[in-house]
Design a protein around this motif. Structure first.
Motif, PDB file in Angstrom:
ATOM      1  N   PHE A  19       0.836  -1.194   0.000  1.00 45.18           N
ATOM      2  CA  PHE A  19       0.000   0.000   0.000  1.00 45.18           C
ATOM      3  C   PHE A  19       0.874   1.248   0.000  1.00 45.18           C
ATOM      4  O   PHE A  19       1.967   1.264   0.564  1.00 45.18           O
ATOM      5  CB  PHE A  19      -0.908   0.002   1.232  1.00 45.18           C
ATOM      6  N   PHE A  20       0.371   2.304  -0.625  1.00 38.98           N
ATOM      7  CA  PHE A  20       1.151   3.541  -0.662  1.00 38.98           C
ATOM      8  C   PHE A  20       0.213   4.742  -0.645  1.00 38.98           C
ATOM      9  O   PHE A  20      -0.999   4.621  -0.812  1.00 38.98           O
ATOM     10  CB  PHE A  20       2.055   3.573  -1.899  1.00 38.98           C
ATOM     11  N   GLU A  21       0.798   5.909  -0.420  1.00 46.24           N
ATOM     12  CA  GLU A  21       0.058   7.169  -0.334  1.00 46.24           C
ATOM     13  C   GLU A  21      -1.054   7.089   0.713  1.00 46.24           C
ATOM     14  O   GLU A  21      -2.177   7.575   0.506  1.00 46.24           O
ATOM     15  CB  GLU A  21      -0.536   7.563  -1.687  1.00 46.24           C
ATOM     16  N   SER A  22      -0.750   6.503   1.852  1.00 42.85           N
ATOM     17  CA  SER A  22      -1.747   6.386   2.923  1.00 42.85           C
ATOM     18  C   SER A  22      -1.899   7.706   3.658  1.00 42.85           C
ATOM     19  O   SER A  22      -0.921   8.420   3.882  1.00 42.85           O
ATOM     20  CB  SER A  22      -1.333   5.286   3.916  1.00 42.85           C
ATOM     21  N   ARG A  23      -3.134   8.015   4.027  1.00 44.63           N
ATOM     22  CA  ARG A  23      -3.380   9.211   4.833  1.00 44.63           C
ATOM     23  C   ARG A  23      -4.514   8.929   5.815  1.00 44.63           C
ATOM     24  O   ARG A  23      -5.453   8.203   5.493  1.00 44.63           O
ATOM     25  CB  ARG A  23      -3.722  10.414   3.964  1.00 44.63           C
ATOM     26  N   GLU A  24      -4.399   9.499   7.010  1.00 46.43           N
ATOM     27  CA  GLU A  24      -5.409   9.261   8.034  1.00 46.43           C
ATOM     28  C   GLU A  24      -6.711   9.955   7.659  1.00 46.43           C
ATOM     29  O   GLU A  24      -6.720  11.123   7.255  1.00 46.43           O
ATOM     30  CB  GLU A  24      -4.917   9.780   9.384  1.00 46.43           C
ATOM     31  N   ILE A  25      -7.845   9.231   7.791  1.00 46.28           N
ATOM     32  CA  ILE A  25      -9.147   9.810   7.469  1.00 46.28           C
ATOM     33  C   ILE A  25     -10.124   9.751   8.633  1.00 46.28           C
ATOM     34  O   ILE A  25     -11.245  10.252   8.534  1.00 46.28           O
ATOM     35  CB  ILE A  25      -9.777   9.114   6.235  1.00 46.28           C
TER      36      ILE A  25
END
Length: 276
Positions: A19-25
């Motif tokens: 997985f890549f470009e993860s951001r907290e939502i």
């Protein structure tokens, strides 16, 4: 127990490097949630962090097993597998389907002015069909509200089957559920046992919310509101609501569970209304 279940059921295990470009939502009752991409950005997922020491593992396993059972159901958020972060300390990531419009409540807040009655009936039909399908399998949800339903490309997605955080086990202590909860469950000397008619009550509230675009009772979650609801207080019918639609949801939230329609009947009536 959770790791044993993963191994015994051959649950797919992902490598976090996939997985890549993860951001907290978000930061929910289970832990933080992250939006992420896979396969060169062509697929989006949500990674939900959990610590099995903080949850009711049996309930989580039951929830995930039900997702596997209903894997082909378009209105149930899909579970794809896990990432074993630190299994020795209970740290995992659940790999879940991503819903690009967030919770139904947020969707209605942002999109309501552009929704036609055909759009509202589309949401209502998905909602009632989903709950009817669960009832056909003798599954009572018990926590239905506009934050328990997500929206992806105008399609409703059931967020969870059971509350699995140890702190949230008793739904009666969750004030956010007060506007959606069958008032009979709050009455003195009544054993609060969930059944299908409790879900029907919640569906009635949700049908009203779809017609209004607003949280019930202005998102009032006070115990004073509970007392008023027990005494018969309900939301007002929104002007220009189709008569058959408002008649249906007021029957759903009738104080007497015996007078509430079955979900099978609700589905039939919604479909008939939409076609007329």
């Amino acid at each position: 127990m959770f790791d044993n279940w993963i191994n015994e059921r051959n649950i797919k295990c992902f490598d976090i490097k996939e997985f890549f470009e993860s951001r907290e939502i978000g930061d929910g009752s289970l832990g933080k949630a992250f939006y992420t991409n896979k396969n060169l950005g062509t697929r989006s997922f949500v990674l939900k962090s959990i610590n099995v020491n903080d949850i009711i593992v049996e309930e989580l396993v039951n929830d995930l097993e039900m997702r596997r059972k209903f894997n082909a159901h378009v209105n149930i958020l899909k579970f794809y597998g896990v990432v074993k972060c630190q299994p020795e300390t209970g740290q995992y990531l659940l790999v879940m389907e991503y819903a690009n419009s967030g919770a139904l409540r947020q969707y209605l807040k942002e999109k309501f002015e552009k929704l036609t009655w055909d759009d509202k009936y589309h949401l209502a039909t998905q909602l009632v069909t989903l709950i009817s399908n669960l009832h056909d399998e003798e599954i009572v949800h018990g926590y239905l509200n506009s934050n328990a339903l997500l929206v992806h490309e105008n399609t409703l997605k059931l967020k969870f089957f059971k509350k699995v955080n140890k702190k949230d086990r008793e739904f009666q202590t969750d004030p956010s559920m007060y506007p959606y909860t069958d008032p009979n469950l709050f009455k003195i000397n009544v054993t609060p046992l969930l059944d299908k008619k409790n879900d029907v009550y919640s569906v009635g509230i949700l049908l009203w919310e779809i017609s209004s675009g607003k949280p019930p009772f202005g998102d009032n979650c006070s115990f004073e509101l509970v007392i008023k609801i027990i005494n018969g207080y309900r939301e007002q019918i929104i002007p220009n609501t189709p008569v058959d639609y408002s008649k249906l949801y007021t029957e759903c939230w009738d104080d007497d569970p015996a007078k509430r329609p079955s979900m099978c009947d609700v589905v039939k009536r919604i479909i008939d209304e939409r076609q007329n």
